[in-house]
Structure formats: C-alpha cells, structure tokens
Design an enzyme around this catalytic site. Sequence first.
Site, PDB file in Angstrom:
ATOM      1  CG  ASN A 101      -0.091  -0.035   2.489  1.00 13.86           C
ATOM      2  OD1 ASN A 101       0.414   0.671   2.880  1.00 13.86           O
ATOM      3  ND2 ASN A 101      -0.481  -1.345   3.111  1.00 13.86           N
TER       4      ASN A 101
ATOM      5  CG  PHE B 206      -2.769   5.579  13.135  1.00 18.37           C
ATOM      6  CD1 PHE B 206      -1.899   5.412  14.185  1.00 18.37           C
ATOM      7  CD2 PHE B 206      -2.477   6.664  12.451  1.00 18.37           C
ATOM      8  CE1 PHE B 206      -1.033   6.146  14.736  1.00 18.37           C
ATOM      9  CE2 PHE B 206      -1.551   7.676  12.805  1.00 18.37           C
ATOM     10  CZ  PHE B 206      -0.988   7.533  14.120  1.00 18.37           C
TER      11      PHE B 206
ATOM     12  N   PRO C 126      -3.729 -12.017   9.185  1.00 21.99           N
ATOM     13  CG  PRO C 126      -1.745 -12.608  10.614  1.00 21.99           C
ATOM     14  CD  PRO C 126      -2.035 -12.500   9.130  1.00 21.99           C
ATOM     15  CG  ASP C 127      -7.256  -7.101  12.962  1.00 25.28           C
ATOM     16  OD1 ASP C 127      -6.529  -6.700  13.982  1.00 25.28           O
ATOM     17  OD2 ASP C 127      -8.086  -6.523  12.493  1.00 25.28           O
ATOM     18  CB  ILE C 128      -1.361  -7.202  14.295  1.00 22.77           C
ATOM     19  CG1 ILE C 128      -0.887  -7.643  13.078  1.00 22.77           C
ATOM     20  CG2 ILE C 128      -0.477  -6.875  15.401  1.00 22.77           C
ATOM     21  CD1 ILE C 128       0.310  -6.966  12.518  1.00 22.77           C
TER      22      ILE C 128
ATOM     23  CE  LYS D  13     -11.233   0.489   9.875  1.00 23.38           C
ATOM     24  NZ  LYS D  13     -10.393   1.397   8.811  1.00 23.38           N
TER      25      LYS D  13
ATOM     26  CG  ASP E 273      -7.039  -5.273   5.302  1.00 23.20           C
ATOM     27  OD1 ASP E 273      -6.625  -5.219   6.313  1.00 23.20           O
ATOM     28  OD2 ASP E 273      -7.542  -4.203   4.684  1.00 23.20           O
TER      29      ASP E 273
HETATM   30  N1  CTP Z   1      -4.350  -3.503  11.696  1.00 25.51           N
HETATM   31  C1  CTP Z   1      -4.042  -4.638  12.390  1.00 25.51           C
HETATM   32  N2  CTP Z   1      -3.866  -6.055  11.617  1.00 25.51           N
HETATM   33  C2  CTP Z   1      -4.470  -5.964  10.387  1.00 25.51           C
HETATM   34  C3  CTP Z   1      -4.855  -4.714   9.923  1.00 25.51           C
HETATM   35  C4  CTP Z   1      -4.793  -3.491  10.495  1.00 25.51           C
HETATM   36  O1  CTP Z   1      -3.693  -4.646  13.570  1.00 25.51           O
HETATM   37  N3  CTP Z   1      -4.297  -6.897   9.803  1.00 25.51           N
HETATM   38  C5  CTP Z   1      -4.422  -2.293  12.641  1.00 25.51           C
HETATM   39  C6  CTP Z   1      -3.886  -1.171  11.722  1.00 25.51           C
HETATM   40  O2  CTP Z   1      -2.393  -0.884  12.007  1.00 25.51           O
HETATM   41  C7  CTP Z   1      -4.486   0.039  12.532  1.00 25.51           C
HETATM   42  C8  CTP Z   1      -5.906  -0.265  12.782  1.00 25.51           C
HETATM   43  O3  CTP Z   1      -5.715  -1.890  12.720  1.00 25.51           O
HETATM   44  O4  CTP Z   1      -3.853   0.500  13.527  1.00 25.51           O
HETATM   45  C9  CTP Z   1      -6.727  -0.210  11.678  1.00 25.51           C
HETATM   46  O5  CTP Z   1      -6.241  -0.417  10.326  1.00 25.51           O
HETATM   47  P1  CTP Z   1      -7.193  -0.432   9.063  1.00 25.51           P
HETATM   48  O6  CTP Z   1      -6.437  -1.135   7.877  1.00 25.51           O
HETATM   49  O7  CTP Z   1      -7.622   0.994   8.855  1.00 25.51           O
HETATM   50  O8  CTP Z   1      -8.381  -1.514   9.472  1.00 25.51           O
HETATM   51  P2  CTP Z   1      -9.074  -2.635   8.938  1.00 25.51           P
HETATM   52  O9  CTP Z   1      -9.376  -3.435  10.055  1.00 25.51           O
HETATM   53  O10 CTP Z   1      -8.204  -3.548   8.088  1.00 25.51           O
HETATM   54  O11 CTP Z   1     -10.246  -2.400   8.263  1.00 25.51           O
HETATM   55  P3  CTP Z   1     -10.345  -1.677   6.545  1.00 25.51           P
HETATM   56  O12 CTP Z   1      -9.143  -2.139   5.874  1.00 25.51           O
HETATM   57  O13 CTP Z   1     -11.564  -2.590   6.158  1.00 25.51           O
HETATM   58  O14 CTP Z   1     -10.754  -0.411   6.598  1.00 25.51           O
END
Ligand code: CTP
Length: 404
Positions: free
Chosen positions: A217, A330, A312-314, A344, A286
Amino acid sequence: MGHTAGEDLEGKTVVYGVTGGIAAYKAPLVARGLKALGVDVHAVMTHAALHFVTPLVMRTLTGNEVHVEMFPETMGSSFEIDHISLADRADLFLVAPATADFIAKLACGMADDLLSCSILATRAPVLVCPSMNVNMLQNRVTQENLDRLKQRGFHVLEPTTGELACGWEGAGRLPEPGRIVQEVRMLMSEHDLSGIRVLITSGPTCEDIDPVRFITNRSTGKMGAALVEAACIRGARVKVVSGPVAVDYAPWAEITSVRSAREMLDAVKDCLGEVDVLIMAAAVADYTPHTYSTRKIKKGEKTAHIELTSTPDILATIRPFKESKVFVGFAAETDNLKTYAQDKMVRKGLDMIVANRVGDADSGFASDTNSGVILSPEGVMYDFENMGKDLLAHRILDLVKERL
Ligand code: CTP
C-alpha cells in the site's frame, strides 16, 4: 499539551564550543540548526579553531558575540567574568568538533583557555562530539580519555565511519550537523515520558506473490517515524517494528524490520510483554496471496487471478494480552472517517484511534501533514487539520500520557 516541534527549546541556551579540527567547517551549520530550534547560541572558539572558521561567520549565524580570549584586551561594559557567566548561562554545553587534544584536556580537568575553563565551571550537561584521524581516535590514550569523560557523566556522540579529510578511511568523522542538532534536542527536551516503554509499528507490509511481485500500500512510514522521534526525544524507550520503508527512524530507537503482516504479528508478539504503550501506525495489508510462487509467474492469458487470503488482524490477535497497556490504533479512510474509526476502535478494543483522511495530497500517505480526528471511547479527543506529522505525533503522545 504544550509540545510543538522545537517549541520546547525556546528560551534555552547552548554554549557552543568549537575546537581546531578540520570538521570545524561544519560548525556554522550546527549553529544554524540550533537557532532553528529557537535556542540562544553562544559560540566559544579555541585559538586553533580560528584557523578553520572565522568568528564573523559564527557571530552572524548565532546573533551573539563570539568568545575567544580568556583575558580579552577590551572588556565589555559589564563586570561579568566570561568563563563563569558562560558556564552559568548554559543549559547545555556542546563541543563539536572536539579534537583529541581538547578531549585530553577535559579528561585531565585542565583549564588553560576560555572553553576548557568554562566547561570546568559549568553544572550544565556537556555533549562532546569527537572528530579526528582514525588512529588518533583509536589510540588507547584517546579511548581512555573518552571513557573517563563518559564515566563522569559527559555525553559523547560517537564519530561516524567513512572517508576522513586526512585521507584515511575509518571512524573519526564528525556526524552531520543535523544529527548533532538532533542529539542536542533530545538532551535538552523535557523527558516527560522517561521510563515509559513504547512499541510503534510503522510503514506498509509487503505480501509477496513471486520473487518479482508483491502487494503493498502507499504507506511511507512518515507518521511512524514522527512518532518514534517524538517519543525518543521525550525520554521513552522506543521499539519499532517496521515494514519496508525509505524513511530513517530516530537513532535511539531499537528497530526490527519485517516484510509481511505475518512477520509483523510475530515481531509485535515478541515485544509486547515489555511495553506500556503500543501505537499501531503501520498500514497492514489485509490480504496476502494464498500461495507464494518460488518461480516468476509468466505472462499468460489476458486476465489473471491471484487467490488471496486474509492476513491476521494484529490488534485483534493480541487483544487478550492488552492488560493495562495503552493501545492506540490508526484508521486511514477516504470517507465516513468518524464512523469507520469509531467502529474499529470498539472492534479492536483500543484506548484511542487516530483517524486520518487519505486520498488528498495534503493528508495521509506520503504527505508531511495530516487531517482528521482522534477518538477515544469517551468521544472526540482532538480535531486536526493540515497538521505537521511532527506536531501531531506530540499531540498523540500527550493524549497517551494522560491515559498512563
Ligand atoms: N491493523 C492490524 N492488523 C491488520 C490490519 C490492520 O492490527 N491486519 C491495525 C492497523 O495498524 C491500524 C488499525 O488496525 O492501527 C486499523 O487498520 P485499518 O487497515 O484501517 O483497518 P482494517 O481493520 O484493516 O479495516 P479496513 O481495511 O476494512 O478499513
């Protein structure tokens, strides 16, 4: 919330000692950099330094008289004793470049010129920036002298390595003026986050398709780097987990470089037990390719498909280990900024979320400024419009501090 970039040094005084080494040619730029921080700079030059830079240059750039003589022939109108008034006036003494001879003098407590005498008389912190030929630097006597200075509480900014003016290669170069100014800024700033351990993730992640291609990105790491610098300057112990970026992080931080979302998760998990604050400024991908091809994928049909699977969503993964830590997220959004960010924050169990607009030239990725809003579960904490990322970083840390 009184921090702005540089504002914290307004009204502070640096007594800047220049000694007689070739790197003295960088002294005017150091003086300029200090002035740009709002610092009052008073230059003291040794006789040897006069061979390399003129007092006129230093006087013009600092806006103050330059001090050279211990016993000036013409006395000023006041009855101030120069070395004592300089010693007392300093919030910090800087010596850059510091020659081997001058370092030896300091180590022995000699006071046979205005600069050494003033340093002996000061109670302010002293930052010494050695610069000399590599063999002079590595000579045991110079190393012992530097060790003695460090043991006595002097700060020493190590010289860098490279081509030296004398023709030798090696350690002994005076760091660049910006680096010296950065060190002064860190030493002189209020360390209101001292003892706080902060983990900052920064930059994009890259998800590899084959040895040639990857999905990523537009994140550049600028916001992360601003947060790292601000937290370090305020005395925090900072770890950074960064995706691939071209920005430089502040030299005091401990950096772990990662590439993919999976690697970022592992690195964050490794550090999490040792931090009080987590700021997830990274733009984590993502999706990642379902399989990685070890061979370059050849051009085939008119259309091609890459099967993706979610990363994985960290934040969601580490949520069970949050305990009393402050978690900041963020959200980069093109629209419905507040609604998406609010969602979020709740979904990821955050104490705070920094929602910034992306898609405009002057906000978000790659820009030096940001516009948006900081939310907490209690509501809007802070609105910002075209705000420099340096300043925004300080504002975020001010709000984090209130939650500690
Ligand atoms: N984040 C994370 N793990 C991921 C994606 C995002 O921990 N796989 C964290 C980012 O570092 C940020 C927050 O979650 O602090 C929001 O990230 P964002 O990409 O805006 O949120 P998403 O949950 O991915 O939602 P979307 O892409 O649908 O807007």
